[in-house]
Design a protein around this motif. Structure first.
Motif, PDB file in Angstrom:
ATOM      1  N   ALA A 136     -12.995  -2.171  69.783  1.00  0.00           N
ATOM      2  CA  ALA A 136     -11.602  -1.712  69.887  1.00  0.00           C
ATOM      3  C   ALA A 136     -11.553  -0.277  70.393  1.00  0.00           C
ATOM      4  O   ALA A 136     -10.737   0.074  71.265  1.00  0.00           O
ATOM      5  N   ARG A 137     -12.412   0.578  69.858  1.00  0.00           N
ATOM      6  CA  ARG A 137     -12.464   1.975  70.296  1.00  0.00           C
ATOM      7  C   ARG A 137     -12.848   2.079  71.770  1.00  0.00           C
ATOM      8  O   ARG A 137     -12.323   2.934  72.498  1.00  0.00           O
ATOM      9  N   THR A 138     -13.751   1.201  72.190  1.00  0.00           N
ATOM     10  CA  THR A 138     -14.175   1.208  73.594  1.00  0.00           C
ATOM     11  C   THR A 138     -13.019   0.799  74.504  1.00  0.00           C
ATOM     12  O   THR A 138     -12.770   1.448  75.531  1.00  0.00           O
ATOM     13  N   TYR A 139     -12.322  -0.268  74.136  1.00  0.00           N
ATOM     14  CA  TYR A 139     -11.169  -0.702  74.939  1.00  0.00           C
ATOM     15  C   TYR A 139     -10.116   0.401  75.026  1.00  0.00           C
ATOM     16  O   TYR A 139      -9.509   0.616  76.082  1.00  0.00           O
ATOM     17  N   PHE A 140      -9.908   1.113  73.921  1.00  0.00           N
ATOM     18  CA  PHE A 140      -8.918   2.192  73.932  1.00  0.00           C
ATOM     19  C   PHE A 140      -9.335   3.287  74.912  1.00  0.00           C
ATOM     20  O   PHE A 140      -8.512   3.784  75.682  1.00  0.00           O
ATOM     21  N   LYS A 141     -10.619   3.644  74.906  1.00  0.00           N
ATOM     22  CA  LYS A 141     -11.100   4.665  75.838  1.00  0.00           C
ATOM     23  C   LYS A 141     -10.973   4.212  77.279  1.00  0.00           C
ATOM     24  O   LYS A 141     -10.813   5.030  78.192  1.00  0.00           O
ATOM     25  N   LEU A 142     -11.012   2.905  77.491  1.00  0.00           N
ATOM     26  CA  LEU A 142     -10.844   2.343  78.832  1.00  0.00           C
ATOM     27  C   LEU A 142      -9.369   2.208  79.225  1.00  0.00           C
ATOM     28  O   LEU A 142      -9.064   1.746  80.323  1.00  0.00           O
ATOM     29  N   SER A 143      -8.467   2.572  78.306  1.00  0.00           N
ATOM     30  CA  SER A 143      -7.014   2.389  78.492  1.00  0.00           C
ATOM     31  C   SER A 143      -6.642   0.917  78.640  1.00  0.00           C
ATOM     32  O   SER A 143      -5.616   0.580  79.245  1.00  0.00           O
ATOM     33  N   ASP A 144      -7.468   0.044  78.088  1.00  0.00           N
ATOM     34  CA  ASP A 144      -7.181  -1.391  78.048  1.00  0.00           C
ATOM     35  C   ASP A 144      -6.442  -1.643  76.723  1.00  0.00           C
ATOM     36  O   ASP A 144      -7.017  -2.115  75.746  1.00  0.00           O
ATOM     37  N   PHE A 145      -5.147  -1.307  76.716  1.00  0.00           N
ATOM     38  CA  PHE A 145      -4.401  -1.265  75.465  1.00  0.00           C
ATOM     39  C   PHE A 145      -4.165  -2.645  74.857  1.00  0.00           C
ATOM     40  O   PHE A 145      -4.099  -2.775  73.631  1.00  0.00           O
ATOM     41  N   ALA A 146      -4.061  -3.660  75.705  1.00  0.00           N
ATOM     42  CA  ALA A 146      -3.845  -5.013  75.186  1.00  0.00           C
ATOM     43  C   ALA A 146      -5.057  -5.467  74.369  1.00  0.00           C
ATOM     44  O   ALA A 146      -4.916  -5.953  73.231  1.00  0.00           O
ATOM     45  N   ASN A 147      -6.247  -5.316  74.930  1.00  0.00           N
ATOM     46  CA  ASN A 147      -7.460  -5.708  74.204  1.00  0.00           C
ATOM     47  C   ASN A 147      -7.741  -4.782  73.028  1.00  0.00           C
ATOM     48  O   ASN A 147      -8.235  -5.218  71.985  1.00  0.00           O
ATOM     49  N   ALA A 148      -7.429  -3.488  73.197  1.00  0.00           N
ATOM     50  CA  ALA A 148      -7.640  -2.533  72.099  1.00  0.00           C
ATOM     51  C   ALA A 148      -6.798  -2.922  70.892  1.00  0.00           C
ATOM     52  O   ALA A 148      -7.300  -3.002  69.762  1.00  0.00           O
ATOM     53  N   SER A 149      -5.507  -3.188  71.120  1.00  0.00           N
ATOM     54  CA  SER A 149      -4.617  -3.536  70.015  1.00  0.00           C
ATOM     55  C   SER A 149      -5.016  -4.855  69.361  1.00  0.00           C
ATOM     56  O   SER A 149      -5.047  -4.970  68.131  1.00  0.00           O
ATOM     57  N   ALA A 150      -5.333  -5.845  70.194  1.00  0.00           N
ATOM     58  CA  ALA A 150      -5.733  -7.153  69.657  1.00  0.00           C
ATOM     59  C   ALA A 150      -6.987  -7.029  68.803  1.00  0.00           C
ATOM     60  O   ALA A 150      -7.094  -7.636  67.727  1.00  0.00           O
ATOM     61  N   GLN A 151      -7.938  -6.212  69.260  1.00  0.00           N
ATOM     62  CA  GLN A 151      -9.186  -6.047  68.529  1.00  0.00           C
ATOM     63  C   GLN A 151      -8.976  -5.229  67.258  1.00  0.00           C
ATOM     64  O   GLN A 151      -9.531  -5.548  66.206  1.00  0.00           O
ATOM     65  N   TYR A 152      -8.149  -4.186  67.348  1.00  0.00           N
ATOM     66  CA  TYR A 152      -7.842  -3.389  66.153  1.00  0.00           C
ATOM     67  C   TYR A 152      -7.186  -4.263  65.081  1.00  0.00           C
ATOM     68  O   TYR A 152      -7.495  -4.150  63.886  1.00  0.00           O
ATOM     69  N   ASP A 153      -6.266  -5.128  65.502  1.00  0.00           N
ATOM     70  CA  ASP A 153      -5.577  -5.995  64.532  1.00  0.00           C
ATOM     71  C   ASP A 153      -6.547  -6.916  63.803  1.00  0.00           C
ATOM     72  O   ASP A 153      -6.314  -7.295  62.660  1.00  0.00           O
ATOM     73  N   LYS A 154      -7.642  -7.265  64.464  1.00  0.00           N
ATOM     74  CA  LYS A 154      -8.631  -8.152  63.841  1.00  0.00           C
ATOM     75  C   LYS A 154      -9.460  -7.440  62.773  1.00  0.00           C
ATOM     76  O   LYS A 154      -9.914  -8.061  61.818  1.00  0.00           O
ATOM     77  N   VAL A 155      -9.679  -6.123  62.960  1.00  0.00           N
ATOM     78  CA  VAL A 155     -10.679  -5.452  62.119  1.00  0.00           C
ATOM     79  C   VAL A 155     -10.128  -4.410  61.150  1.00  0.00           C
ATOM     80  O   VAL A 155     -10.772  -4.104  60.150  1.00  0.00           O
ATOM     81  N   ILE A 156      -8.947  -3.849  61.436  1.00  0.00           N
ATOM     82  CA  ILE A 156      -8.413  -2.836  60.519  1.00  0.00           C
ATOM     83  C   ILE A 156      -8.135  -3.499  59.167  1.00  0.00           C
ATOM     84  O   ILE A 156      -7.484  -4.529  59.087  1.00  0.00           O
ATOM     85  N   GLY A 157      -8.665  -2.890  58.142  1.00  0.00           N
ATOM     86  CA  GLY A 157      -8.576  -3.468  56.797  1.00  0.00           C
ATOM     87  C   GLY A 157      -9.830  -4.228  56.415  1.00  0.00           C
ATOM     88  O   GLY A 157     -10.032  -4.539  55.236  1.00  0.00           O
ATOM     89  N   LYS A 158     -10.663  -4.526  57.418  1.00  0.00           N
ATOM     90  CA  LYS A 158     -11.918  -5.245  57.159  1.00  0.00           C
ATOM     91  C   LYS A 158     -13.132  -4.339  57.409  1.00  0.00           C
ATOM     92  O   LYS A 158     -14.106  -4.402  56.685  1.00  0.00           O
ATOM     93  N   ALA A 159     -13.048  -3.523  58.453  1.00  0.00           N
ATOM     94  CA  ALA A 159     -14.106  -2.547  58.735  1.00  0.00           C
ATOM     95  C   ALA A 159     -13.667  -1.185  58.207  1.00  0.00           C
ATOM     96  O   ALA A 159     -12.511  -0.995  57.831  1.00  0.00           O
ATOM     97  N   ALA A 160     -14.594  -0.249  58.178  1.00  0.00           N
ATOM     98  CA  ALA A 160     -14.293   1.099  57.674  1.00  0.00           C
ATOM     99  C   ALA A 160     -13.578   1.896  58.762  1.00  0.00           C
ATOM    100  O   ALA A 160     -14.144   2.809  59.367  1.00  0.00           O
ATOM    101  N   SER A 161     -12.323   1.551  59.005  1.00  0.00           N
ATOM    102  CA  SER A 161     -11.553   2.216  60.055  1.00  0.00           C
ATOM    103  C   SER A 161     -10.954   3.521  59.530  1.00  0.00           C
ATOM    104  O   SER A 161     -10.755   3.696  58.333  1.00  0.00           O
ATOM    105  N   SER A 162     -10.642   4.414  60.463  1.00  0.00           N
ATOM    106  CA  SER A 162     -10.116   5.728  60.120  1.00  0.00           C
ATOM    107  C   SER A 162      -8.629   5.820  60.446  1.00  0.00           C
ATOM    108  O   SER A 162      -8.046   4.919  61.057  1.00  0.00           O
ATOM    109  N   ALA A 163      -8.032   6.950  60.061  1.00  0.00           N
ATOM    110  CA  ALA A 163      -6.636   7.208  60.414  1.00  0.00           C
ATOM    111  C   ALA A 163      -6.474   7.230  61.930  1.00  0.00           C
ATOM    112  O   ALA A 163      -5.473   6.739  62.466  1.00  0.00           O
ATOM    113  N   LEU A 164      -7.476   7.775  62.634  1.00  0.00           N
ATOM    114  CA  LEU A 164      -7.403   7.825  64.092  1.00  0.00           C
ATOM    115  C   LEU A 164      -7.411   6.426  64.693  1.00  0.00           C
ATOM    116  O   LEU A 164      -6.762   6.174  65.711  1.00  0.00           O
ATOM    117  N   ASP A 165      -8.124   5.492  64.063  1.00  0.00           N
ATOM    118  CA  ASP A 165      -8.110   4.106  64.544  1.00  0.00           C
ATOM    119  C   ASP A 165      -6.706   3.513  64.428  1.00  0.00           C
ATOM    120  O   ASP A 165      -6.223   2.858  65.358  1.00  0.00           O
TER     121      ASP A 165
END
Length: 284
Positions: A136-165
């Motif tokens: 998700a972080r990689t997609y965000f750096k690539l400005s691929d916002f659709a994949n970044a958001s979809a991937q973040y939604d899968k993992v936030i709350g499950k992985a040790a994500s930060s406020a910045l995530d």
């Protein structure tokens, strides 16, 4: 003898035997057994030197490349880790090396390589949420916002994500026009940021405050705006005093509403809108 001691798990003895062998005559095999003993004994500085010598004599040694790559990865020397881990993965693919290679590639800004290997990890283990977070972080750096958001939604709350995530998830949704989803993610980011006053933390509060103001949740919006103006004036958004005034008026605090407009006028004496709003408030 060193190889036998290593196989028996007697790594101190293996270390001593390998050292004696190296003193007599340097060989790649003795250097490897010395490095192997150091790894088992958590003596990474010595292991690193020995592994470098092994690779000098045998650049194709998969195990030496992997172990030295692991040491560099653990020490966050990602630029040194990438070529070693890549060589190891090409010879003997596995999920652990793919994850480390993907993360190291992200840290060195080789984003296509990061995507490739983090996706490989998830193909082998879809529940490795840490890999999903790095993707998700990689997609965000690539400005691929659709994949970044979809991937973040899968993992936030499950992985040790930060406020910045959470913030980056919110910003991705905002870029995609998902205003409601963005506000939810910004709200989550605010709870994780706590009292932090970073640029991202203040921006999250601004967006959520504006949303609350639009929904006539004046008291909640007022809390967000007051937090923003409590800090350095250099961090204040241009329209913050208008927002603060509107929220104050919404909770019935007209004195604070007028005071906020006066501050807006003081910042920009040519601001006709502030004058007009101020006159209307005074008439009321």
């Amino acid at each position: 003898a060193a190889r036998i001691y290593n196989k028996l798990g007697q790594h101190d003895n293996a270390l001593e035997m390998a050292r004696k062998a190296l003193d007599l005559n340097f060989t790649g095999e003795a250097s490897w057994e010395y490095a192997n003993a150091c790894i088992k004994l958590n003596r990474s500085a010595e292991a690193k030197k020995a592994l470098e010598k092994v690779i000098e004599t045998d650049p194709t040694n998969v195990v030496a490349n992997r172990e030295l790559g692991n040491i560099y990865f653990d020490e966050k020397e990602y630029s040194k880790a990438v070529p070693l881990l890549k060589k190891s993965y090409e010879k003997k693919p596995d999920a652990d090396i793919a994850f480390k290679l993907g993360k190291a590639a992200l840290e060195t800004n080789d984003l296509p390589l990061a995507v490739e290997h983090l996706k490989n990890v998830l193909k082998q283990n879809p529940n490795l949420h840490e890999a999903g977070l790095e993707l998700a972080r990689t997609y965000f750096k690539l400005s691929d916002f659709a994949n970044a958001s979809a991937q973040y939604d899968k993992v936030i709350g499950k992985a040790a994500s930060s406020a910045l995530d959470s913030y980056q998830n919110a910003l991705s949704k905002e870029k995609l026009g998902d205003t409601k989803g963005a506000v939810v993610a910004y709200t989550q980011a605010i709870s994780q940021f706590g009292t932090a006053r970073t640029k991202e933390a203040l921006q999250a509060r601004l967006v959520v405050g504006k949303s609350q103001l639009a929904a006539k949740q004046y008291r909640d919006a007022l809390g967000q705006f007051k937090f923003i103006v409590a800090g350095d004036k250099a961090d204040h958004p241009q329209d913050i005093y208008f927002l603060l005034s509107e929220a104050s008026e919404g909770v019935g605090d007209l004195a604070e509403a007028i005071s906020s407009l006066e501050k807006a006028i003081a910042l920009d004496s040519k601001n006709i809108e502030a004058y007009e709003i101020g006159r209307a408030s005074c008439r009321e």
